[in-house]
Design an enzyme around this catalytic site. Sequence first.
Site, PDB file in Angstrom:
ATOM      1  N   GLU A 187       0.900  -1.292  -0.141  1.00 55.84           N
ATOM      2  CA  GLU A 187      -0.010  -0.197  -0.035  1.00 55.84           C
ATOM      3  C   GLU A 187       0.864   1.021  -0.069  1.00 55.84           C
ATOM      4  OE1 GLU A 187       0.712   1.581   3.056  1.00 55.84           O
ATOM      5  OE2 GLU A 187       1.617  -0.398   3.405  1.00 55.84           O
ATOM      6  N   GLU A 330       4.536  -0.353   1.097  1.00 57.80           N
ATOM      7  CA  GLU A 330       4.501  -0.745  -0.318  1.00 57.80           C
ATOM      8  C   GLU A 330       4.381  -1.941  -0.713  1.00 57.80           C
ATOM      9  OE1 GLU A 330       8.009   1.002  -2.074  1.00 57.80           O
ATOM     10  OE2 GLU A 330       7.645   2.890  -1.272  1.00 57.80           O
TER      11      GLU A 330
END
Lengths: 364, 364
Positions: A187, A330
Amino acid sequence: MRALSANKENESEAIVREAIASVPLLRKEWHDRAVQRLNSLTKPLGSLGRLEEIAARVVAIREELRPDCSSKVIFTMAADHGVTDEGVSAYPKAVTRQMVVNFLSGGAAINVLCRHLGIDVTVVDIGVEVDTSELPDLVKKKVAHGTRNMAHGPAMNAAEMYRALEVGIELANDAADSGRTLIGTGEMGIGNTTAASAITAVLTDMPVTQVTGPGTGLDQAGIRHKVEVIERALAVNHPNPLDPPQVLQAVGGLEIAGLAGLILGGAARRIPIVVDGFISTAAAAIACALQPRVRDFLFAAHRSSEPGHEALLKFIGQAPLLDLQMRLGEGTGAALCMSLIESATKLLNEMATFSSAGVSEASA
Amino acid sequence: MRALSANKENESEAIVREAIASVPLLRKEWHDRAVQRLNSLTKPLGSLGRLEEIAARVVAIREELRPDCSSKVIFTMAADHGVTDEGVSAYPKAVTRQMVVNFLSGGAAINVLCRHLGIDVTVVDIGVEVDTSELPDLVKKKVAHGTRNMAHGPAMNAAEMYRALEVGIELANDAADSGRTLIGTGEMGIGNTTAASAITAVLTDMPVTQVTGPGTGLDQAGIRHKVEVIERALAVNHPNPLDPPQVLQAVGGLEIAGLAGLILGGAARRIPIVVDGFISTAAAAIACALQPRVRDFLFAAHRSSEPGHEALLKFIGQAPLLDLQMRLGEGTGAALCMSLIESATKLLNEMATFSSAGVSEASA
């Protein structure tokens, strides 16, 4: 962006309910068959430690004695958070979109790791505030232009929350249909540790102060302010831990909802899911609250240095596989862990047995 | 096998002394330059945790701002141990050669992991008891047909010990000359946890009971017997922790000496060395005792579940990067860790900077 009508809300909710109901229960019989094979391989019993646990669980998830985990994809979902209006992040909101551009051009940490480890990265706009329509290679699933400020009211309405869950389920189904055998979560969203800490406080019943940390780099004063903002959001929204959709809607994020859907959808399709760090684990906790059977499909990639992570890991019932003091998100922790999981299944599949290699066994 | 004359002993000893003297001191200046670059990359400061430490140290080892760690090799050194006559292992001695054959045909755990992770495996006979002359692809460096039984006297004579160290230095030099940029240690030798526990007890001044474990799978009675054998070996040989060559000669093993030489030789050539588990760390401890500057060239791959490992890790001054409850040896932990180190250096080399990617930096 489609309008989210009441009909659409009902349709999305029905899809979410179906995914929840479809998550299977793992069968001990498959686990036992895996252990039997592991014990026949040319190594002292149990000497591959947690790699053996991983391999046995993947066998039970896939219901295949020689599971293949080589088709690997990480979904990095990006969204903005209205609560950044309260000054809860060291970075400006514009960074969400800037980092999406960085992901698409291959310059972010997640890209470097995935190139090295043979993992595809799918970057999804599920709720970036600003326009991304001109960006190539971006999966465009924008549900809203960011969430609303949870310090004043619910971050999402019910239609948005269910639609974001549905997006995750759709992506999991697409992944399953195209033969993916291992999914990682990732994310990007300035402000999203605030949402993840709020979810953690509600689901684990821990004090906000104990589950709130520096995120991308707040100092002590910044953390105190972030705690105060989260406490205000909880007071305004009354999130109820027995009603996970309401928790998600009140203090969640669009990427967190999307990842929760991805996890539910992946489990429903018997795909092992590697959960990245703090924010991803908050999404996994929502998925587990919706369907406790999800737990057995999860691998916790690593122990994040965010203070709330430990409580979330306990909530999802998984011990992290790595502890490298990372706190980037991420999908970076997931990427490293996916290679470990592939290692574990390859050991199961490719090692010689005592009898095939003509190696003497241990004395009883 | 060459005869080990007194002249040869002096020659080997001279080569070992030269390698010891050649190990450089790392320079802080290179570490600082690496940190400066790491801080310019598109991620919150320090958010890649230990991967950043790894990358900075590799820069200082190589004295290159963009170090490449992609040419990776693991040396799996095999040797037998006379102390197996005392019944200290769950497996018969014949397994050492059987496993060498398994390594050469690609069926062992180390082969599977190295295929997956792009690492070459070099299998070295440095002291297997039985003949291996007909085995293809084996690096034949047999120093002796196994060690002697340390419960009755020194495991090696001085000539054998120095020659085994020299073999490791030669292999490190060959690796450096052929462009290797990352070396891992591995071993196979029935009985070698007994030697490693003896070395641990001597160098760390811990009681034998606290540093002796099940090895490949002894039960409690077997462990008690192993402790008693090691205590006898210490009483017979009087190993002196201030004289590391004498410790190695008295209670070491040929593969342990070979790995100690490999580590010294690798450090002398500025190659980062990934130290596998318990036995490899015993070799690393000997190398550090011979030359404390070696410590900065080492990466401890993982925390083995052998009880003596923790004390050895402290002795070499390195915290393990993985903790997967493995206890197999062969280089299996090193293999997993080498991929992490390659990840760390690729992040340093390939990530975009805030300015190159047009990403806003954090507010001060």
